[in-house]
Write a protein that holds these residues in place. Sequence first.
Motif, PDB file in Angstrom:
ATOM      1  N   PRO A  81       0.823  -1.209   0.000  1.00  0.00           N
ATOM      2  CA  PRO A  81       0.000   0.000   0.000  1.00  0.00           C
ATOM      3  C   PRO A  81       0.859   1.261   0.000  1.00  0.00           C
ATOM      4  CG  PRO A  81      -0.821  -1.569   1.629  1.00  0.00           C
ATOM      5  CD  PRO A  81       0.462  -2.134   1.094  1.00  0.00           C
ATOM      6  N   TRP A  84       1.478   2.730  -3.303  1.00  0.00           N
ATOM      7  CA  TRP A  84       0.254   3.357  -3.732  1.00  0.00           C
ATOM      8  C   TRP A  84       0.070   4.703  -3.016  1.00  0.00           C
ATOM      9  CZ3 TRP A  84      -4.745   0.293  -2.393  1.00  0.00           C
ATOM     10  CH2 TRP A  84      -5.831   0.833  -3.068  1.00  0.00           C
ATOM     11  N   ILE A  99      -6.103   3.000 -11.516  1.00  0.00           N
ATOM     12  CA  ILE A  99      -7.185   2.452 -10.692  1.00  0.00           C
ATOM     13  C   ILE A  99      -8.504   2.449 -11.449  1.00  0.00           C
ATOM     14  CG2 ILE A  99      -8.608   2.959  -8.668  1.00  0.00           C
ATOM     15  CD1 ILE A  99      -6.036   3.502  -7.170  1.00  0.00           C
ATOM     16  N   HIS A 100      -8.739   3.506 -12.223  1.00  0.00           N
ATOM     17  CA  HIS A 100     -10.011   3.525 -12.943  1.00  0.00           C
ATOM     18  C   HIS A 100     -10.072   2.485 -14.054  1.00  0.00           C
ATOM     19  CE1 HIS A 100     -10.665   7.168 -10.643  1.00  0.00           C
ATOM     20  NE2 HIS A 100     -11.931   6.986 -10.893  1.00  0.00           N
ATOM     21  N   VAL A 103      -9.503  -1.352 -11.478  1.00  0.00           N
ATOM     22  CA  VAL A 103      -9.928  -1.522 -10.087  1.00  0.00           C
ATOM     23  C   VAL A 103     -10.322  -2.963  -9.765  1.00  0.00           C
ATOM     24  CG1 VAL A 103     -12.253  -0.696 -10.616  1.00  0.00           C
ATOM     25  CG2 VAL A 103     -11.466  -0.711  -8.274  1.00  0.00           C
ATOM     26  N   TRP A 110      -6.405  -8.377  -4.454  1.00  0.00           N
ATOM     27  CA  TRP A 110      -6.598  -8.192  -3.023  1.00  0.00           C
ATOM     28  C   TRP A 110      -7.109  -9.472  -2.353  1.00  0.00           C
ATOM     29  CZ3 TRP A 110     -11.480  -7.833  -0.452  1.00  0.00           C
ATOM     30  CH2 TRP A 110     -11.376  -7.498   0.899  1.00  0.00           C
ATOM     31  N   PHE A 113      -4.243 -11.432  -1.799  1.00  0.00           N
ATOM     32  CA  PHE A 113      -3.417 -10.780  -0.784  1.00  0.00           C
ATOM     33  C   PHE A 113      -3.934 -11.127   0.614  1.00  0.00           C
ATOM     34  CE2 PHE A 113      -2.508  -6.334   1.119  1.00  0.00           C
ATOM     35  CZ  PHE A 113      -1.281  -6.744   1.627  1.00  0.00           C
TER      36      PHE A 113
ATOM     37  N   VAL B 107      -6.916  -2.020   2.290  1.00  0.00           N
ATOM     38  CA  VAL B 107      -6.673  -1.862   0.862  1.00  0.00           C
ATOM     39  C   VAL B 107      -7.983  -1.784   0.072  1.00  0.00           C
ATOM     40  CG1 VAL B 107      -5.770  -3.055  -1.157  1.00  0.00           C
ATOM     41  CG2 VAL B 107      -4.396  -2.907   0.906  1.00  0.00           C
ATOM     42  N   ALA B 108      -8.950  -2.599   0.464  1.00  0.00           N
ATOM     43  CA  ALA B 108     -10.177  -2.666  -0.332  1.00  0.00           C
ATOM     44  C   ALA B 108     -10.960  -1.348  -0.330  1.00  0.00           C
ATOM     45  CB  ALA B 108     -11.047  -3.825   0.143  1.00  0.00           C
ATOM     46  N   LEU B 110      -9.831   1.494   0.168  1.00  0.00           N
ATOM     47  CA  LEU B 110      -8.996   2.475  -0.521  1.00  0.00           C
ATOM     48  C   LEU B 110      -9.204   2.385  -2.029  1.00  0.00           C
ATOM     49  CD1 LEU B 110      -6.871   4.632  -0.165  1.00  0.00           C
ATOM     50  CD2 LEU B 110      -5.128   2.882  -0.124  1.00  0.00           C
ATOM     51  N   LEU B 111      -9.273   1.167  -2.538  1.00  0.00           N
ATOM     52  CA  LEU B 111      -9.510   0.974  -3.968  1.00  0.00           C
ATOM     53  C   LEU B 111     -10.842   1.588  -4.393  1.00  0.00           C
ATOM     54  CD1 LEU B 111      -8.659  -2.698  -4.965  1.00  0.00           C
ATOM     55  CD2 LEU B 111      -7.855  -0.621  -6.053  1.00  0.00           C
ATOM     56  N   PHE B 112     -11.889   1.191  -3.686  1.00  0.00           N
ATOM     57  CA  PHE B 112     -13.220   1.610  -4.137  1.00  0.00           C
ATOM     58  C   PHE B 112     -13.418   3.109  -3.932  1.00  0.00           C
ATOM     59  CE2 PHE B 112     -13.798  -2.980  -3.073  1.00  0.00           C
ATOM     60  CZ  PHE B 112     -13.865  -3.392  -4.382  1.00  0.00           C
ATOM     61  N   GLN B 114     -11.203   5.388  -4.187  1.00  0.00           N
ATOM     62  CA  GLN B 114     -10.500   6.148  -5.213  1.00  0.00           C
ATOM     63  C   GLN B 114     -11.173   6.073  -6.571  1.00  0.00           C
ATOM     64  OE1 GLN B 114      -6.252   5.628  -5.197  1.00  0.00           O
ATOM     65  NE2 GLN B 114      -6.145   5.971  -2.999  1.00  0.00           N
ATOM     66  N   VAL B 115     -12.069   5.126  -6.748  1.00  0.00           N
ATOM     67  CA  VAL B 115     -12.773   5.076  -8.030  1.00  0.00           C
ATOM     68  C   VAL B 115     -13.898   6.103  -8.060  1.00  0.00           C
ATOM     69  CG1 VAL B 115     -14.171   3.664  -9.567  1.00  0.00           C
ATOM     70  CG2 VAL B 115     -12.219   2.669  -8.420  1.00  0.00           C
ATOM     71  N   TRP B 121     -10.312  12.235  -2.324  1.00  0.00           N
ATOM     72  CA  TRP B 121      -9.191  11.529  -1.717  1.00  0.00           C
ATOM     73  C   TRP B 121      -7.854  12.098  -2.189  1.00  0.00           C
ATOM     74  CZ3 TRP B 121      -9.186   8.265   2.282  1.00  0.00           C
ATOM     75  CH2 TRP B 121      -7.984   7.628   2.574  1.00  0.00           C
TER      76      TRP B 121
END
Lengths: 470, 431
Positions: A81, A84, A99-100, A103, A110, A113, B107-108, B110-112, B114-115, B121
Amino acid sequence: MDVLGFYPMWYVPTIGSGLTIALIASIHVMASHTSVGASILLAYLATKAYKENQPQIYNYIKKYLLGLLVFSYVSGSISGPGIWFSATVVNPRGISALIHNFVWVWAAEWIWFVAEVTLVYILFYTLGRIDQRSWLRLAWTFAIGSWATMYIIVGILSFMLSPGHEKWFETGNILDAFYNKNYFPHLLERTSFMFAIAGTVGIAIASLMRKEINEKTYKDIVKTLSYWGIGGTVFGLMFFAWYVSTLPQRSDIILNNVIPIYLKLPIMVIILLVLANFLWTAIRPTAARFWMAYPIYILIFFAGIYPEEKIRETLRKPYVAGEFIWVNQIVSRDVPAKGIKSEVPIINEKGLLTVNPFVPEGLKKITPENEIMAGKAVAVLQCSGCHNVTGSTGLRPFGQKFAGMTDPNAVYNFLVSYMRENHPPYMPKLTGTDQEIKALSAYIAYMISKGGSVSAKIEVPKSSAEAIRR
Amino acid sequence: MREIVRWFLLAVLPFTLVGGKLALAADPGSMLKAMADPAGAPFFPVVMQVLQVLTWALHMVFVYTSIGGLFIAIYGFIKGGERWHRLSKATIELSKVSVSLAIVLGVAPLLFYQVIYDPLWYTSANLSAWWYVLFIVFLLIGYYFIWGAYFMKEKPSLSLFMSVVGIVLLLLVGFIIHVVNYQALFPEKWVSWYTSNGTTMNISGWNIYAFNIFRYLAFLVFPSISVSGVFLMLYNWYFRNREDMDRDYLDWAGRVGAKFALYAGIGWLLFHILYILTIPQDWNAKTSIFTWLSVLGLVLCAGVILAAQKDPAKMAIPSLLAGGVAILLIAVFREYLRIASTARFGYSIYNYKMNLEFLSPLLFFGTLLTGIILYAYAWWMAYRAGKTPKGKVYEASEMEHHLGDASVFIVVLWAVVFIGVGLIVIVRNYG
Ligand code: HEM
């Protein structure tokens, strides 16, 4: 009012903000390659222990697992992370583009992970407490699940360098983006080298246990690791050559002309050293020594991984993602499939300072009073991703690159001819209005005349700020 | 919803005009719109949103046990005595494992996040860039101190020292992420923050522009202690029937946990309400149903924990469930706040540009399914091993062996499919 989606700029004088990514990424690559490599080596050794009834191998596995937990997993799961996080403040729009697009791919990674991290604890706590066959199954799911994190992330990393194919810009298809030209050589290269990395530290751990384990088992362990290590190094080199052959043309030029030898040479040296160590312990397992293997392992970080990360970062230039976003956050070309438009025309027309919402009003309209500061703002926004723009030491410093150029007109002519009309492949094209380029030139000439170094502070002259208020 | 948005726009825009120095800056609405990534979201934003809320709740459970575990360990070390020392050792262990889980589970969201909320953010993180990077550094150092406390657990004074450093660093980490989350809620202030009202550009990344102590206490400090108290009740419940464990000690630990859960739970409720009172008027959030549901969740949770004081082991699972519901309702409330704040500027994730795509969601949900089978097997085996007394080996049943084979099979199958698809695509594009 025209605004483009820029974020507040972060500028770290001298070293550059990008260094935070390089440092954290290096820690991460070291830790993750150790743990993924080790997960497979350990599953293999556990199978051996079970099939050949060598229970002492488990003692070794237990120790290795604890080492992994404490060193690789702690630093690996935080630095992952961490890359990132640092990218978010160094290259917000680059990471956002990734990311877009990816994702769900990242979300799939993940899942693995989470599996990886929970399984490493479970394996550690259940070793010797559940029957061997069950443990072995857990070990193999752990191994393949760990590798899954690698085969997923490599696709995204490769895309960052280049989508590989013009097709993606038209189709926007995630498969075209992910499985690009670079994907397999990159994956195989990492998969090979990871065994060399995990094997090196594995031998260091084994050599600490020489007295606790019977000789036959000990030799077996060291030999197994050495063979995997030799294989990993040799195949790694082969796949590396293949990887280089799939680089885009600009990266090739950068690799040959821009990357200094002091980054390339140590990598070759450390690979040979690692190989020599494995050959030696394959022939004479009892000669394995902690004080040999461990320093080599540490050296892999400094001589191998850190330079490799620096090089990989540089090869990507002038882009940060997918050959459509520059390091300075400007979208540089259309991606019809996604409805993404190049921002270069509007910036050239309206001005970079104008379209960036985080530029104070008092710098948007350039006047003789604020010209130097406006120029500094342009330099910070447009060049500081790759240059120290306020000094003459550190990261490709302006103080050196423009040495002697104290005449604004000379700077201006140079910038226009060298960076706008015919820019080199490693730098983005200079964008902005003519006035902004003049301001940039004025600033550069000014900082050179001040001895090549000025404060990083941007101050809006009172008069300009007040002109706005009124 | 549309109506509210429109209404707010009307109410707020004149305000920024009157604000003088803000007048010429880009208005927050068009700024937010410009910042949303031009690539668009690859899937329905609402799905991202739901996943974000759910995974955040999970993330927080383990954040809480990371910090609360250390808190109880420190408390126990200071109290001294054999039982407290034993408890401290157990909660350091809890904290150590929890930090790992808190990280992976962070992490999860954070991913969503940022979308769909990228403007919020990224801006907020970049406003305090150095702190955002230091988040990682402090977390890394803090985690090593926690491991140190774990390795030194037989030496109480050393372990105490390391636990204290560990908790301070984790609280600092929590503070930073709190700041990032909090600054994100004020788009109308970003530009004036960053430019110090138009006089400069704060490019150094060292500034912190906003935090809210009540929110920090209510979202991090008090729940940590409370939730860890519930975990002690679970500890009591889980090990109670293992013959090699000391039952008196376990029952005592359960009671201690129930007390922590209750007292800290009251603080949690109090600061949650105080935070609600500080929410700006123009968000119109104070009277929202989501706001009061989150309060209700906490009240109910406190009720269950109050009832649990007599027999913590028996009430451990109900307390866990009540706590889970409360955290979920808080997660929904937090998300609601983002909606309320951004609605003022006409930003809505439901209007986020979409480049709909089905292959990668398929990849995710397929992986999720694979993962669930794998997790189920692994957790189940761990559960069984934990129930087995020390020195004995648990023999898996026929059924468990089958489940094990299935999980290896499916993981291998997944890798084969993944690589296979790659080969096909490569041959088609480059062959
Ligand atoms: C163990 C150290 C950590 C602590 C103490 C911690 C604490 C917190 C706290 C207190 C919040 C809520 C802040 C607020 O709303 O005011 C939060 C939210 C969040 N955390 Fe963590 N966190 C930790 C680790 C992480 C890590 C490693 C990640 C990412 C990989 C992460 C990702 C997030 C995200 C994305 C949110 C916001 C989610 C949302 O709003 O939906 N956290 N965390």
